[in-house]
Design a protein around this motif. Structure first.
Motif, PDB file in Angstrom:
ATOM      1  N   UNK A 199      54.754  16.430  25.219  1.00 35.08           N
ATOM      2  CA  UNK A 199      55.297  14.857  24.852  1.00 35.08           C
ATOM      3  C   UNK A 199      54.817  14.504  23.609  1.00 35.08           C
ATOM      4  N   UNK A 200      55.487  14.134  22.553  1.00 34.28           N
ATOM      5  CA  UNK A 200      55.177  13.771  21.162  1.00 34.28           C
ATOM      6  C   UNK A 200      55.419  12.492  20.760  1.00 34.28           C
ATOM      7  N   UNK A 201      54.669  11.476  20.573  1.00 30.33           N
ATOM      8  CA  UNK A 201      55.036  10.131  20.224  1.00 30.33           C
ATOM      9  C   UNK A 201      54.520   9.820  18.772  1.00 30.33           C
ATOM     10  N   UNK A 202      55.587   9.461  18.111  1.00 29.23           N
ATOM     11  CA  UNK A 202      55.441   9.062  16.682  1.00 29.23           C
ATOM     12  C   UNK A 202      55.536   7.717  16.211  1.00 29.23           C
ATOM     13  N   UNK A 203      54.942   7.479  15.170  1.00 24.87           N
ATOM     14  CA  UNK A 203      55.144   5.994  14.717  1.00 24.87           C
ATOM     15  C   UNK A 203      54.338   4.869  15.535  1.00 24.87           C
ATOM     16  N   UNK A 204      52.994   5.664  15.834  1.00 27.23           N
ATOM     17  CA  UNK A 204      52.131   4.655  16.526  1.00 27.23           C
ATOM     18  C   UNK A 204      51.807   3.232  15.994  1.00 27.23           C
ATOM     19  N   UNK A 205      51.594   2.456  16.861  1.00 23.59           N
ATOM     20  CA  UNK A 205      51.171   0.925  16.635  1.00 23.59           C
ATOM     21  C   UNK A 205      50.044   0.756  17.089  1.00 23.59           C
ATOM     22  N   UNK A 206      49.320  -0.413  16.826  1.00 17.00           N
ATOM     23  CA  UNK A 206      48.293  -0.734  17.562  1.00 17.00           C
ATOM     24  C   UNK A 206      48.529  -1.133  18.968  1.00 17.00           C
ATOM     25  N   UNK A 207      49.671  -2.075  19.288  1.00 16.77           N
ATOM     26  CA  UNK A 207      50.182  -2.180  20.478  1.00 16.77           C
ATOM     27  C   UNK A 207      50.682  -0.963  21.325  1.00 16.77           C
ATOM     28  N   UNK A 208      50.532   0.212  20.748  1.00 16.95           N
ATOM     29  CA  UNK A 208      51.028   1.404  21.673  1.00 16.95           C
ATOM     30  C   UNK A 208      49.711   1.668  22.511  1.00 16.95           C
ATOM     31  N   UNK A 209      48.800   1.250  22.352  1.00 18.56           N
ATOM     32  CA  UNK A 209      47.650   1.218  23.251  1.00 18.56           C
ATOM     33  C   UNK A 209      48.001   0.973  24.611  1.00 18.56           C
ATOM     34  N   UNK A 210      47.510   1.635  25.542  1.00 19.61           N
ATOM     35  CA  UNK A 210      47.681   1.386  26.736  1.00 19.61           C
ATOM     36  C   UNK A 210      48.129   2.495  27.853  1.00 19.61           C
ATOM     37  N   UNK A 224      46.092   7.551  29.352  1.00 21.25           N
ATOM     38  CA  UNK A 224      45.702   6.433  28.541  1.00 21.25           C
ATOM     39  C   UNK A 224      45.636   6.678  26.968  1.00 21.25           C
ATOM     40  N   UNK A 225      46.323   6.101  26.073  1.00 17.26           N
ATOM     41  CA  UNK A 225      46.335   6.338  24.776  1.00 17.26           C
ATOM     42  C   UNK A 225      45.740   5.253  24.126  1.00 17.26           C
ATOM     43  N   UNK A 226      44.969   5.261  23.099  1.00 16.65           N
ATOM     44  CA  UNK A 226      44.192   4.537  22.384  1.00 16.65           C
ATOM     45  C   UNK A 226      44.543   4.572  20.971  1.00 16.65           C
ATOM     46  N   UNK A 227      44.896   3.666  20.349  1.00 11.45           N
ATOM     47  CA  UNK A 227      45.399   3.855  19.028  1.00 11.45           C
ATOM     48  C   UNK A 227      44.391   2.996  18.127  1.00 11.45           C
ATOM     49  N   UNK A 228      43.875   3.431  17.128  1.00 13.84           N
ATOM     50  CA  UNK A 228      42.784   2.997  16.289  1.00 13.84           C
ATOM     51  C   UNK A 228      43.408   2.888  14.795  1.00 13.84           C
ATOM     52  N   UNK A 229      42.772   1.590  14.155  1.00 13.60           N
ATOM     53  CA  UNK A 229      43.472   1.264  12.736  1.00 13.60           C
ATOM     54  C   UNK A 229      42.886   2.431  11.864  1.00 13.60           C
TER      55      UNK A 229
END
Length: 278
Positions: A199-210, A224-229
């Motif tokens: 599974x490849x998720x592209x264009x991550x945003x901060x609200x992608x965390x979850x 659980x995916x954590x997106x950092x700045x």
């Protein structure tokens, strides 16, 4: 004694049937003996201050009354952590044995005794390779970048990747989007680990965390995916869960839910709510 036992069994069967009708999101998770699993349980905001439960179906003592504090009830081998701001409490079960296999539910207590069941799952603990597993349940990426999650499985069935929020959004079989993020699913075969769903998720945003779920048929594995700045020294990159090959599922410590050293959780209104846990 036989009459009492019969009444108890009938009551348990009624509770089980009611549980099947009322709760939603039923799925199966597979874990290797000695491994661990973390299950996210999302609830309605109106239940943020209610007692949280993990229960096992089919035993006379469905929820252990010995393990109870102001906010949590649980069973042996399980611990509960709570993030009010995300309307989610997570249940982590460790050192699992075959005797821990069975049906479970997450619930919240209302009216001082009755329950609202918000999540149910079937746990299968096996001595061999789990039916569906990932290398780790916690993945980290940077804003604008991508993450790759590899799900290893044995059985056949519809393959999907779902985002868990107010409503569950899924991408089936090939590619699609969830909340504006591009998701690609690719099925391959590994010589040593069998079927692989990448599974490849592209264009991550901060609200992608979850929390997300990798699924094959009725089998699910929460991730659980954590997106950092992105910092000035970072470049947009692809993160992956790949590590040394193993069928063991390691203990899970979500980076998105740091330990509160003062035993408090920040509430949505800025206040603090004490969460005493055993």
């Amino acid at each position: 004694d036989r009459i009492i036992r019969s009444l108890i069994l009938n009551l348990l069967e009624f509770q089980s049937n009611l549980f099947s009708v009322v709760s939603t999101g039923a799925y199966r998770v597979s874990v290797k003996t000695g491994g661990s699993i973390t299950i996210p349980c999302r609830y309605d905001l109106k239940y943020k201050n209610n007692v949280k439960y993990l229960c096992k179906v089919g035993h006379l003592q469905i929820c252990s009354p010995d393990v109870q504090t102001d906010h949590f009830k649980s069973i042996d081998k399980a611990s509960i952590s709570h993030d009010i701001n995300k309307q989610t409490f997570t249940v982590t079960m460790t050192d699992l044995g075959t005797e821990d296999s069975g049906r479970y539910w997450c619930a919240v207590e209302i009216n001082g005794g009755s329950d609202v069941m918000i999540e149910r799952f079937q746990l299968s603990v096996t001595a061999g390779t789990p039916e569906l597993y990932v290398d780790q349940q916690e993945v980290t990426g940077v804003e604008g970048g991508s993450v790759i999650v590899k799900c290893y499985y044995r059985n056949t069935g519809n393959r999907k990747w779902c985002k868990i929020r107010d409503s569950v959004q899924c991408v089936w079989e090939n590619s699609g989007t969830t909340e504006g993020k591009s998701v690609t699913l690719q099925q391959t075969t590994d010589a040593t680990r069998g079927n692989v769903l990448t599974v490849t998720i592209s264009g991550l945003k901060m609200d992608s965390t979850g929390w997300y779920r990798c699924g094959v048929g009725d089998l699910m594995m929460p991730v659980h995916i954590t997106v950092r700045q992105q910092t000035t020294t970072q470049s947009t990159s692809t993160m992956t869960t790949t590590q040394s090959p193993t069928t063991e599922q390691p203990s899970f410590s979500p980076a998105a839910e740091p330990v509160q050293t003062d035993n408090t959780v920040q509430g949505p209104e800025g206040g603090k709510e004490k969460d005493t846990m055993r």
